[in-house]
Design an enzyme around this catalytic site. Sequence first.
Site, short mmCIF file in Angstrom:
data_model
loop_
_atom_site.label_atom_id
_atom_site.label_comp_id
_atom_site.label_asym_id
_atom_site.label_seq_id
_atom_site.Cartn_x
_atom_site.Cartn_y
_atom_site.Cartn_z
N GLU A 1 1.29 1.13 11.55
CA GLU A 1 -0.32 1.47 11.63
C GLU A 1 -0.70 2.50 12.01
OE1 GLU A 1 -0.39 -0.62 9.97
OE2 GLU A 1 -0.73 -2.86 10.67
N GLU B 1 0.54 11.77 16.26
CA GLU B 1 -0.28 11.97 15.72
C GLU B 1 -1.27 12.09 15.29
OE1 GLU B 1 3.83 12.74 16.07
OE2 GLU B 1 3.55 11.75 14.95
N LEU C 1 0.88 -0.88 -0.02
CA LEU C 1 0.10 -0.45 0.22
C LEU C 1 0.80 1.55 0.22
CD1 LEU C 1 -2.82 1.28 0.28
CD2 LEU C 1 -2.82 0.94 2.77
N ALA D 1 3.42 9.21 -2.08
CA ALA D 1 2.10 9.77 -1.38
C ALA D 1 1.61 9.14 0.53
CB ALA D 1 1.45 9.22 -2.40
N GLY D 2 2.53 8.54 0.76
CA GLY D 2 2.33 7.75 2.01
C GLY D 2 1.15 6.42 1.67
N GLY E 1 26.23 2.16 30.82
CA GLY E 1 27.53 2.55 29.80
C GLY E 1 26.76 0.91 28.58
N GLN F 1 17.41 4.02 45.77
CA GLN F 1 15.75 5.10 45.17
C GLN F 1 15.23 4.50 44.32
OE1 GLN F 1 14.98 7.65 48.13
NE2 GLN F 1 12.56 7.32 47.80
N GLU G 1 3.67 4.63 -0.04
CA GLU G 1 4.12 4.91 -1.29
C GLU G 1 4.79 5.69 -0.61
OE1 GLU G 1 0.84 3.53 -4.89
OE2 GLU G 1 1.28 5.70 -4.99
N PRO G 2 6.75 6.08 -2.08
CA PRO G 2 7.64 6.91 -1.16
C PRO G 2 6.35 8.29 -1.74
CG PRO G 2 7.81 6.01 -4.20
CD PRO G 2 6.63 4.99 -2.61
#
Length: 374
Positions: free
Chosen positions: A358, A362, A125, A130-131, A335, A274, A127-128
């Site tokens: 998915e 946002e 689904l 159009a998302g 570390g 603690q 696309e570079p």
Amino acid sequence: MDFTLPDHILKIKYETREWVENVLNPLSAPLEEEERIPEELVAELKKGRFFGLTIPKEYGGQGWSVVEWFTVLEEIAKAYATVRLIAHCMNGLFWRPLQQYGTEEQRRKYLPKLATGEIWAANTLTEPEAGTGKDINSKTTRDGDDYLINGRKWLISTFPDQTKLLYSFAATEEGITSFLIDLPTEGITFVPMEKMMGCVGPRHYNVIYKDCRVPASSILGEKGKGLDVAFGMLHLSRVSIAFGCIGLAQKMFDLAVAYAKKRSTFGKLLVQRQAIQNNVAQMATEIQAARMLAYEAAWRFDQGQDIVTNAAMAKMFAEQVVTRVSEMALRMHGGVGYTKAYPLERHFRDCRSFHFEEGTEEIQKLLIARKFLK
């Protein structure tokens, strides 16, 4: 709401936990080191504890509810991220559109093979340019009883030796339409993408369609209603991602606690400090809160209720939790946790992929706000 799990599911949950630790993780090493899935791992996945768990019994699956399935997915999420991704897709994303939108002929053709792992599926689904929305650029032209698909997809999770079914989305005269494509098929080229930060295994791919011929009988659902197919996968899939976050957060929590119990600084075990105890309390509480949100969404789905808002809440919060837990777990390791000497380094990288699976945080906030502000 009752999240009580039957004894046989709890038994499978504990068996899965042992399988992940003792069988799956040792077999998974080549996923990151060699970027391949070893044949012995594929054979192990096909033994009956991995594929088809949620597919209806009439099509060869085991017919689990999603509450039952997600409690096991949480354990699988503690393993290599690539294996979690396969479990997520094959038991959640890639059979339900066939059940909901497919013809009986399509169901009989694909579902039994998906249930056994004989075929794996992939969703093309994104696309570079159009998302993943209604502005996708892939197009079709009609040629007799066939369609010719042209376009480029990317960030596609596919496994060349195993994937035999593609969900494809492209514009027809009626609008965006969903197609089922058997592999191998002429006119489709797979080009590996660059190596990812985490979830390292077989590469994600560019999938290039160039006059790929598919029959009209391969259309899934109605012409022009392909986005219904695509987006119909997403809500339950967000709950699945939430459980993936929870499982991995729990794994990092367990690793951090185990390390703090044996690591001494200035003559004192970390767990006696603690500040460390505060971290442990915070992590444990947030993981449990995320788990309850996710179980509520899963339970509502099993009851046939709308889960759009609950799924968005579960995914958003679980994603936030796994990120915070990874930070606290890394700090508790000090570390050395930033080195490959400990598995935390891999999990720390892997969990960043949840930001994008998915829908971002946002997007989830937009869906949640829409519910309360309408």
